[in-house]
Design an enzyme around this catalytic site. Structure first.
Site, PDB file in Angstrom:
ATOM      1  N   ILE A 160     -18.117  -9.942 -53.918  1.00 40.43           N
ATOM      2  CA  ILE A 160     -17.841  -9.732 -52.573  1.00 40.43           C
ATOM      3  C   ILE A 160     -19.348  -9.175 -51.827  1.00 40.43           C
ATOM      4  O   ILE A 160     -19.684  -9.724 -50.847  1.00 40.43           O
ATOM      5  CB  ILE A 160     -16.778  -8.685 -52.171  1.00 40.43           C
ATOM      6  CG1 ILE A 160     -15.473  -9.331 -52.725  1.00 40.43           C
ATOM      7  CG2 ILE A 160     -16.915  -8.365 -50.851  1.00 40.43           C
ATOM      8  CD1 ILE A 160     -14.208  -8.323 -52.482  1.00 40.43           C
ATOM      9  N   THR A 197     -14.147  -1.909 -46.830  1.00 35.96           N
ATOM     10  CA  THR A 197     -13.061  -3.135 -46.879  1.00 35.96           C
ATOM     11  C   THR A 197     -12.621  -3.165 -48.523  1.00 35.96           C
ATOM     12  O   THR A 197     -12.061  -4.117 -48.991  1.00 35.96           O
ATOM     13  CB  THR A 197     -13.652  -4.444 -46.574  1.00 35.96           C
ATOM     14  OG1 THR A 197     -14.779  -4.815 -47.195  1.00 35.96           O
ATOM     15  CG2 THR A 197     -13.772  -4.488 -45.151  1.00 35.96           C
ATOM     16  N   ARG A 232     -11.455  -0.247 -51.055  1.00 38.59           N
ATOM     17  CA  ARG A 232     -10.607   0.878 -51.440  1.00 38.59           C
ATOM     18  C   ARG A 232     -10.692   2.234 -50.598  1.00 38.59           C
ATOM     19  O   ARG A 232     -11.733   2.634 -50.554  1.00 38.59           O
ATOM     20  CB  ARG A 232     -10.241   1.141 -52.910  1.00 38.59           C
ATOM     21  CG  ARG A 232      -9.401   0.074 -53.324  1.00 38.59           C
ATOM     22  CD  ARG A 232      -8.038  -0.002 -53.192  1.00 38.59           C
ATOM     23  NE  ARG A 232      -7.326  -1.266 -54.108  1.00 38.59           N
ATOM     24  CZ  ARG A 232      -7.352  -2.418 -53.637  1.00 38.59           C
ATOM     25  NH1 ARG A 232      -7.892  -2.938 -52.503  1.00 38.59           N
ATOM     26  NH2 ARG A 232      -6.561  -3.298 -54.463  1.00 38.59           N
ATOM     27  N   ASP A 265     -10.827  -1.337 -43.516  1.00 34.39           N
ATOM     28  CA  ASP A 265      -9.562  -2.014 -43.753  1.00 34.39           C
ATOM     29  C   ASP A 265      -8.809  -1.409 -44.530  1.00 34.39           C
ATOM     30  O   ASP A 265      -7.544  -2.164 -44.916  1.00 34.39           O
ATOM     31  CB  ASP A 265      -9.927  -3.571 -44.128  1.00 34.39           C
ATOM     32  CG  ASP A 265      -8.790  -4.527 -44.390  1.00 34.39           C
ATOM     33  OD1 ASP A 265      -8.230  -4.802 -43.402  1.00 34.39           O
ATOM     34  OD2 ASP A 265      -8.594  -5.098 -45.450  1.00 34.39           O
ATOM     35  N   ALA A 300      -8.173  -7.900 -44.760  1.00 34.31           N
ATOM     36  CA  ALA A 300      -9.380  -8.533 -45.021  1.00 34.31           C
ATOM     37  C   ALA A 300      -9.074  -9.842 -45.771  1.00 34.31           C
ATOM     38  O   ALA A 300      -9.804 -10.723 -45.603  1.00 34.31           O
ATOM     39  CB  ALA A 300     -10.385  -7.631 -45.592  1.00 34.31           C
TER      40      ALA A 300
END
Length: 335
Positions: free
Chosen positions: A154, A232, A234, A258, A297
């Site tokens: 990511i 986005t 944890r 998020d 997300a």
């Protein structure tokens, strides 16, 4: 194989059924897995859970007693599963390691863009035919420094996107990604250096014992006044109370999240008629420079397809006693 799908959402069921192709007997329930709801798994070979479910020691013990042999997560993170208890009970656990890094990275950028250009406030005004432009000033992203904490799948996608905006990228990770260094000029630095020099920080590390509350008052003191913080990954990676203090002091100029530290039991349900008794969440929601989305997300067509197909693939491998590369071993245990 008989499989009980906990925390099933209406929108994901068609994806699961399409991927399954009638191979396994799937039962969908809206309840989340907990020590109280584990009894619903009686008679099932496997359960499938999401990030809001709780597979703690007691829950694992109950599942084992009810004859459950497999747990397949419809998520990448598995910090909600007690792997030690699962191993002791001989329950195999697998996840979806890479359903769509693009979905998460693009959502992180969406939070940043919305916060920076005051899109929510601007739209709110226009809905009331208020076209005043005061207090809507943002900044050019071009030329800004972005700190990427975690440059895995990511983080790598986010790096590519922000490089496209003309940003300088600072990276922090246990392993240097030489490809990112060559293609996008990523400069790997210490966490303190990253915080000191970044206009924007985006978090993309898993929740582990090492990353739990990684972003705390000590690191916040290193940050540039008015910086943007995006999470986005944890919720537990940041100390929310310390972040709120950073917002009040103006060190953190804007926050986009998020995920939330105490989201379990709150997110994934309509709470509009039963407002959660959570002071920190209430404070965050009240702040005009904070944008919160409810852990969605991942919610793209492509991601849902990949999640469903990988979940069924995990079940297929177990059912045919085939080696499964997505199986999570005890050595990888998260907090």
């Amino acid at each position: 194989m008989k499989v009980l799908i906990y925390s099933a959402k209406d929108y994901e069921i068609p994806y699961m059924e399409k991927a399954n192709k009638g191979k396994h007997k799937l039962t969908f329930i809206t309840e989340a897995l907990s020590s109280d709801t584990a009894i619903k798994a009686v008679g099932y070979d496997a359960v499938s859970i999401f990030s809001g479910d709780e597979a703690c020691f007691l829950t694992i013990e109950k599942l084992h007693g009810f004859g459950v042999k497999y747990i397949t997560l419809r998520s990448t993170g598995y910090d909600n599963v007690n792997l030690r208890a699962a191993a002791r009970s001989n329950i195999k656990v697998a996840n979806v390691p890479a359903y769509s890094p693009y979905a998460i990275a693009e959502h992180a950028v969406s939070l940043l863009l919305a916060l920076n250009r005051k899109l929510i406030e601007s739209n709110r005004r226009v809905e009331h035919f208020n076209f005043d432009q005061n207090h809507l000033i943002g900044m050019d992203l071009n030329g800004k420094t972005v700190g990427v904490i975690g440059t895995g799948r990511i983080g790598s996608v986010l790096t590519k996107i922000m490089h496209g905006f003309g940003c300088k990228i600072l990276g922090f990770d246990l392993e240097i990604n030489d490809d990112l260094v060559k293609k996008y000029g990523v400069d790997y630095v210490s966490l303190e250096q990253l915080c000191s020099n970044s206009d924007i920080i985006s978090i993309h590390v898993p929740l582990t014992s090492e990353t739990h509350q990684l972003i705390d008052e000590r690191l916040i003191e290193f940050m540039k006044p008015g910086m943007f913080l995006i999470n986005t990954a944890r919720g537990g990676i940041v100390n929310t109370e310390h972040v709120i203090n950073g917002l009040k002091k103006g060190i953190i100029g804007a926050l986009g999240i998020d995920v939330y530290e105490n989201e379990r039991g709150i997110f994934f349900k309509d709470r509009s008629l039963e407002i959660p008794n959570d002071d920190m969440l209430t404070k965050l929601i009240a702040m005009p420079n904070v944008l919160i989305t409810g852990h969605h997300a991942y919610l793209t067509k492509e991601a849902l397809t990949n999640i469903a197909e990988t979940t069924i693939y995990n079940l297929d491998c177990w059912s045919s006693d085939t080696e499964l590369e997505n199986e999570i071993l005890l050595s990888a245990e998260r907090v």
